[in-house]
Design a protein around this motif. Structure first.
Motif, PDB file in Angstrom:
ATOM      1  N   SER A  18      49.867  77.128  -8.888  1.00  0.00           N
ATOM      2  CA  SER A  18      50.595  76.206  -7.517  1.00  0.00           C
ATOM      3  C   SER A  18      49.508  75.845  -6.631  1.00  0.00           C
ATOM      4  N   GLY A  19      48.451  76.442  -6.543  1.00  0.00           N
ATOM      5  CA  GLY A  19      47.490  75.700  -5.437  1.00  0.00           C
ATOM      6  C   GLY A  19      46.475  74.949  -5.862  1.00  0.00           C
ATOM      7  N   GLY A  20      45.874  74.135  -4.761  1.00  0.00           N
ATOM      8  CA  GLY A  20      44.550  73.194  -4.968  1.00  0.00           C
ATOM      9  C   GLY A  20      43.431  74.291  -4.600  1.00  0.00           C
ATOM     10  N   TRP A  21      42.298  74.106  -5.124  1.00  0.00           N
ATOM     11  CA  TRP A  21      41.153  74.499  -4.656  1.00  0.00           C
ATOM     12  C   TRP A  21      40.079  73.558  -4.364  1.00  0.00           C
ATOM     13  N   ASP A  22      39.738  73.831  -2.844  1.00  0.00           N
ATOM     14  CA  ASP A  22      38.897  72.762  -2.491  1.00  0.00           C
ATOM     15  C   ASP A  22      37.241  73.244  -2.775  1.00  0.00           C
ATOM     16  N   ILE A  23      36.263  72.300  -3.117  1.00  0.00           N
ATOM     17  CA  ILE A  23      35.036  72.724  -3.773  1.00  0.00           C
ATOM     18  C   ILE A  23      34.265  71.927  -2.714  1.00  0.00           C
ATOM     19  N   SER A  24      33.288  72.946  -2.025  1.00  0.00           N
ATOM     20  CA  SER A  24      32.386  72.424  -0.943  1.00  0.00           C
ATOM     21  C   SER A  24      30.911  72.634  -1.708  1.00  0.00           C
ATOM     22  N   ASP A  25      29.903  71.691  -0.906  1.00  0.00           N
ATOM     23  CA  ASP A  25      28.631  71.909  -1.303  1.00  0.00           C
ATOM     24  C   ASP A  25      27.821  72.234   0.270  1.00  0.00           C
ATOM     25  N   CYS A  26      27.203  73.398   0.304  1.00  0.00           N
ATOM     26  CA  CYS A  26      26.712  73.870   1.580  1.00  0.00           C
ATOM     27  C   CYS A  26      27.565  73.615   2.847  1.00  0.00           C
ATOM     28  N   GLY A  27      28.805  73.867   2.608  1.00  0.00           N
ATOM     29  CA  GLY A  27      29.962  73.802   3.632  1.00  0.00           C
ATOM     30  C   GLY A  27      30.629  72.622   3.745  1.00  0.00           C
ATOM     31  N   THR A  28      30.216  71.591   3.090  1.00  0.00           N
ATOM     32  CA  THR A  28      30.998  70.311   3.157  1.00  0.00           C
ATOM     33  C   THR A  28      31.897  70.062   1.951  1.00  0.00           C
ATOM     34  N   VAL A  30      33.586  68.479  -0.956  1.00  0.00           N
ATOM     35  CA  VAL A  30      33.135  67.326  -1.931  1.00  0.00           C
ATOM     36  C   VAL A  30      34.421  66.985  -2.955  1.00  0.00           C
ATOM     37  N   GLY A  31      35.365  67.689  -3.015  1.00  0.00           N
ATOM     38  CA  GLY A  31      36.604  67.490  -3.668  1.00  0.00           C
ATOM     39  C   GLY A  31      37.524  68.491  -3.806  1.00  0.00           C
ATOM     40  N   SER A  32      38.641  68.470  -4.449  1.00  0.00           N
ATOM     41  CA  SER A  32      39.435  69.406  -4.482  1.00  0.00           C
ATOM     42  C   SER A  32      40.151  69.328  -6.174  1.00  0.00           C
ATOM     43  N   LEU A  33      40.442  70.519  -6.699  1.00  0.00           N
ATOM     44  CA  LEU A  33      41.031  70.761  -8.048  1.00  0.00           C
ATOM     45  C   LEU A  33      42.392  71.243  -8.079  1.00  0.00           C
ATOM     46  N   ARG A  34      43.134  70.629  -8.643  1.00  0.00           N
ATOM     47  CA  ARG A  34      44.443  71.306  -8.838  1.00  0.00           C
ATOM     48  C   ARG A  34      44.520  72.014 -10.570  1.00  0.00           C
ATOM     49  N   ASN A  35      45.380  72.538 -10.692  1.00  0.00           N
ATOM     50  CA  ASN A  35      45.494  73.177 -12.263  1.00  0.00           C
ATOM     51  C   ASN A  35      45.174  72.147 -13.306  1.00  0.00           C
ATOM     52  N   GLY A  36      44.435  72.337 -14.260  1.00  0.00           N
ATOM     53  CA  GLY A  36      44.131  71.536 -15.340  1.00  0.00           C
ATOM     54  C   GLY A  36      43.793  70.004 -14.939  1.00  0.00           C
ATOM     55  N   ILE A  93      37.388  69.906 -21.437  1.00  0.00           N
ATOM     56  CA  ILE A  93      37.745  68.733 -20.457  1.00  0.00           C
ATOM     57  C   ILE A  93      38.789  67.721 -21.508  1.00  0.00           C
ATOM     58  N   GLU A  94      38.202  67.437 -22.548  1.00  0.00           N
ATOM     59  CA  GLU A  94      38.816  66.523 -23.714  1.00  0.00           C
ATOM     60  C   GLU A  94      39.999  67.223 -23.862  1.00  0.00           C
ATOM     61  N   ASN A  95      40.110  68.351 -24.315  1.00  0.00           N
ATOM     62  CA  ASN A  95      41.382  69.103 -24.897  1.00  0.00           C
ATOM     63  C   ASN A  95      42.576  69.136 -23.930  1.00  0.00           C
ATOM     64  N   GLU A  96      42.218  69.250 -22.600  1.00  0.00           N
ATOM     65  CA  GLU A  96      43.573  69.880 -21.688  1.00  0.00           C
ATOM     66  C   GLU A  96      43.427  69.379 -20.310  1.00  0.00           C
ATOM     67  N   LEU A  97      42.586  68.524 -19.970  1.00  0.00           N
ATOM     68  CA  LEU A  97      42.327  68.239 -18.339  1.00  0.00           C
ATOM     69  C   LEU A  97      42.805  66.611 -18.131  1.00  0.00           C
ATOM     70  N   THR A  98      42.986  66.546 -16.800  1.00  0.00           N
ATOM     71  CA  THR A  98      43.248  65.207 -16.146  1.00  0.00           C
ATOM     72  C   THR A  98      42.518  64.828 -15.320  1.00  0.00           C
ATOM     73  N   VAL A  99      41.926  63.629 -15.517  1.00  0.00           N
ATOM     74  CA  VAL A  99      40.971  63.302 -14.192  1.00  0.00           C
ATOM     75  C   VAL A  99      41.818  63.058 -13.194  1.00  0.00           C
ATOM     76  N   ILE A 100      41.096  63.369 -11.810  1.00  0.00           N
ATOM     77  CA  ILE A 100      41.445  63.021 -10.720  1.00  0.00           C
ATOM     78  C   ILE A 100      40.699  62.245  -9.632  1.00  0.00           C
ATOM     79  N   GLY A 101      39.655  61.649 -10.382  1.00  0.00           N
ATOM     80  CA  GLY A 101      38.863  60.733  -9.896  1.00  0.00           C
ATOM     81  C   GLY A 101      37.330  61.033  -9.396  1.00  0.00           C
ATOM     82  N   ARG A 102      36.830  60.022  -8.792  1.00  0.00           N
ATOM     83  CA  ARG A 102      35.532  60.292  -8.226  1.00  0.00           C
ATOM     84  C   ARG A 102      35.495  60.414  -6.819  1.00  0.00           C
ATOM     85  N   HIS A 103      34.578  61.508  -6.359  1.00  0.00           N
ATOM     86  CA  HIS A 103      34.501  61.642  -4.907  1.00  0.00           C
ATOM     87  C   HIS A 103      32.938  61.376  -4.691  1.00  0.00           C
ATOM     88  N   ARG A 104      32.984  60.780  -3.329  1.00  0.00           N
ATOM     89  CA  ARG A 104      31.540  60.310  -2.745  1.00  0.00           C
ATOM     90  C   ARG A 104      31.271  59.114  -3.368  1.00  0.00           C
TER      91      ARG A 104
END
Length: 104
Positions: A18-28, A30-36, A93-104
């Motif tokens: 149900s939730g999204g996860w933020d991804i950070s680099d040295c505290g900044t 860089v993007g978010s991931l939802r399930n799949g 990635i090819e088998n089951e995921l959806t791209v949500i884009g480019r960040h930065r």
């Protein structure tokens, strides 16, 4: 040009879906991931410390990047983000995921 390409991804899972996860680099952030889903961004060469908002604070994935590097990093329900070998990541990635884009 002169940067590394990083692809972060999160496999589909019933648990934690149900939730999204933020991804950070040295505290900044860089993007978010939802399930799949996955996203990619271009990082400057040098030392990087990646963290998922779902992981415990101490669970950091540290990697050194050079210009032209391509890395795949998977977010998971337990533990830190993990660097995955290129071919394995591409298959996942090819088998089951959806791209949500480019960040930065």
């Amino acid at each position: 040009e002169g940067k590394a390409l990083i692809c972060f991804y999160r496999n589909k899972s019933f648990f934690g879906a149900s939730g999204g996860w933020d991804i950070s680099d040295c505290g900044t952030k860089v993007g978010s991931l939802r399930n799949g889903t996955y996203f990619y961004y271009f990082a400057e060469p040098g030392e990087h410390r990646y963290h998922s908002s779902f992981a415990f604070e101490k669970e950091i994935t540290a990697i050194s990047l050079s210009a032209g590097d391509v890395r795949f990093i998977r977010a998971q329900l337990s533990g830190p983000l993990i660097v995955i070998p290129r071919q394995q990541a591409i298959e996942e990635i090819e088998n089951e995921l959806t791209v949500i884009g480019r960040h930065r």
